[in-house]
Design an enzyme around this catalytic site. Structure first.
Site, PDB file in Angstrom:
ATOM      1  N   ASP A  29       5.351  -0.563   1.677  1.00 18.96           N
ATOM      2  CA  ASP A  29       4.588   0.958   1.159  1.00 18.96           C
ATOM      3  C   ASP A  29       3.506   1.253   2.650  1.00 18.96           C
ATOM      4  OD1 ASP A  29       2.998   1.598  -0.990  1.00 18.96           O
ATOM      5  OD2 ASP A  29       2.455   1.985   0.053  1.00 18.96           O
ATOM      6  N   ILE A  30       3.241   2.194   2.904  1.00 21.49           N
ATOM      7  CA  ILE A  30       2.852   2.720   4.061  1.00 21.49           C
ATOM      8  C   ILE A  30       1.720   2.809   4.001  1.00 21.49           C
ATOM      9  CG2 ILE A  30       2.887   5.652   3.250  1.00 21.49           C
ATOM     10  CD1 ILE A  30       4.208   6.491   5.838  1.00 21.49           C
ATOM     11  N   ASN A  86       4.124   2.878 -11.803  1.00 23.87           N
ATOM     12  CA  ASN A  86       3.491   3.269 -12.571  1.00 23.87           C
ATOM     13  C   ASN A  86       4.207   4.682 -12.944  1.00 23.87           C
ATOM     14  OD1 ASN A  86       0.844   2.250 -11.485  1.00 23.87           O
ATOM     15  ND2 ASN A  86       1.025   3.363  -9.466  1.00 23.87           N
ATOM     16  N   GLY A  92      -0.142   7.407 -12.870  1.00 25.90           N
ATOM     17  CA  GLY A  92      -0.457   7.546 -11.454  1.00 25.90           C
ATOM     18  C   GLY A  92       0.676   7.553 -10.422  1.00 25.90           C
ATOM     19  N   GLN A  93       1.595   7.863 -10.821  1.00 24.73           N
ATOM     20  CA  GLN A  93       2.950   7.754 -10.660  1.00 24.73           C
ATOM     21  C   GLN A  93       2.356   9.071 -10.020  1.00 24.73           C
ATOM     22  OE1 GLN A  93       6.985   8.305 -13.166  1.00 24.73           O
ATOM     23  NE2 GLN A  93       7.965   7.885 -10.604  1.00 24.73           N
ATOM     24  N   HIS A  99       9.866   3.340  -8.699  1.00 20.28           N
ATOM     25  CA  HIS A  99       9.371   1.887  -8.217  1.00 20.28           C
ATOM     26  C   HIS A  99       8.912   1.140  -8.267  1.00 20.28           C
ATOM     27  CE1 HIS A  99       6.774   5.285  -7.457  1.00 20.28           C
ATOM     28  NE2 HIS A  99       6.111   4.278  -6.608  1.00 20.28           N
ATOM     29  N   HIS A 101       5.931  -2.302  -7.268  1.00 24.18           N
ATOM     30  CA  HIS A 101       5.303  -2.498  -5.922  1.00 24.18           C
ATOM     31  C   HIS A 101       5.539  -3.561  -6.415  1.00 24.18           C
ATOM     32  CE1 HIS A 101       2.784   1.355  -5.753  1.00 24.18           C
ATOM     33  NE2 HIS A 101       3.293   1.443  -6.483  1.00 24.18           N
TER      34      HIS A 101
HETATM   35  P1  5GP Z   1       3.084   5.250  -6.950  1.00 24.49           P
HETATM   36  O1  5GP Z   1       1.974   6.361  -6.729  1.00 24.49           O
HETATM   37  O2  5GP Z   1       3.632   6.454  -6.890  1.00 24.49           O
HETATM   38  O3  5GP Z   1       3.252   4.540  -7.845  1.00 24.49           O
HETATM   39  O4  5GP Z   1       3.427   5.035  -5.416  1.00 24.49           O
HETATM   40  C1  5GP Z   1       3.726   5.494  -4.388  1.00 24.49           C
HETATM   41  C2  5GP Z   1       3.909   4.872  -3.234  1.00 24.49           C
HETATM   42  O5  5GP Z   1       4.334   5.017  -1.985  1.00 24.49           O
HETATM   43  C3  5GP Z   1       1.715   4.631  -2.846  1.00 24.49           C
HETATM   44  O6  5GP Z   1       1.809   3.105  -2.372  1.00 24.49           O
HETATM   45  C4  5GP Z   1       2.340   5.277  -1.139  1.00 24.49           C
HETATM   46  O7  5GP Z   1       1.725   4.655  -0.087  1.00 24.49           O
HETATM   47  C5  5GP Z   1       3.835   4.934  -1.101  1.00 24.49           C
HETATM   48  N1  5GP Z   1       4.371   6.041  -0.424  1.00 24.49           N
HETATM   49  C6  5GP Z   1       4.103   7.070  -0.309  1.00 24.49           C
HETATM   50  N2  5GP Z   1       5.062   7.624   1.311  1.00 24.49           N
HETATM   51  C7  5GP Z   1       5.738   6.970   1.559  1.00 24.49           C
HETATM   52  C8  5GP Z   1       6.548   7.211   3.121  1.00 24.49           C
HETATM   53  O8  5GP Z   1       7.044   8.110   2.871  1.00 24.49           O
HETATM   54  N3  5GP Z   1       7.740   5.777   2.859  1.00 24.49           N
HETATM   55  C9  5GP Z   1       6.322   4.610   2.555  1.00 24.49           C
HETATM   56  N4  5GP Z   1       6.612   3.468   2.992  1.00 24.49           N
HETATM   57  N5  5GP Z   1       5.729   4.898   1.785  1.00 24.49           N
HETATM   58  C10 5GP Z   1       4.999   5.530   0.958  1.00 24.49           C
END
Ligand code: 5GP
Ligand code: ZN
Length: 113
Positions: A29-30, A86, A92-93, A99, A101
């Site tokens: 994760d970034i 999420n 919170g998506q 995906h 986590h």
């Molecule tokens: P969500 O909030 O949809 O459950 O999770 C999205 C996740 O993707 C977040 O934890 C965010 O840090 C990660 N993320 C967003 N953009 C990028 C990216 O370009 N590369 C990577 N590796 N992770 C990302």
């Protein structure tokens, strides 16, 4: 389609790939929220868990969890870890490509925010 995780699958966006097979990709994760914070995704674009069809549920979902179990062993997460997906706004998506986590390396809190 402008999907950052599809671009990650296609290697158009640089990432630290942790695991890859025909159907599943796992990468860092970034914005990590734990010492280990990986995203485990199907290579196929599925917006969220609610939009998995029967084939996805019967064939792809077990592949994802097989990968998670394998990665947890490789990453020495024997003390435990958390898997979160999420779903849509209230979940919170923020990225609309399914995906999971995979968080580990510290003790997790409950309940989540
Ligand atoms: P969500 O909030 O949809 O459950 O999770 C999205 C996740 O993707 C977040 O934890 C965010 O840090 C990660 N993320 C967003 N953009 C990028 C990216 O370009 N590369 C990577 N590796 N992770 C990302
Ligand atoms: Zn996608």
């Amino acid at each position: 389609m402008d999907c950052i995780f599809c671009k990650t699958v296609d290697k158009e966006i640089e990432t630290q790939v942790i695991f890859e097979n025909e159907q599943v990709l796992a990468f860092e994760d970034i914005n990590p929220q734990a010492p280990t914070h990986l995203l485990v995704i199907p290579k196929k674009h599925i917006p969220n868990i609610q939009e998995m069809d029967m084939d996805d549920k019967q064939q792809l979902l077990p592949e994802i969890f097989r990968a998670i179990q394998h990665i947890a062993e490789e990453q020495d997460l024997d003390k435990g870890y958390r898997v979160v997906t999420n779903c849509k706004d209230n979940g919170g998506q923020t990225v609309n490509h399914l995906h999971f986590h995979l968080l580990g390396g510290r003790h997790m809190q409950w309940p989540p925010g």
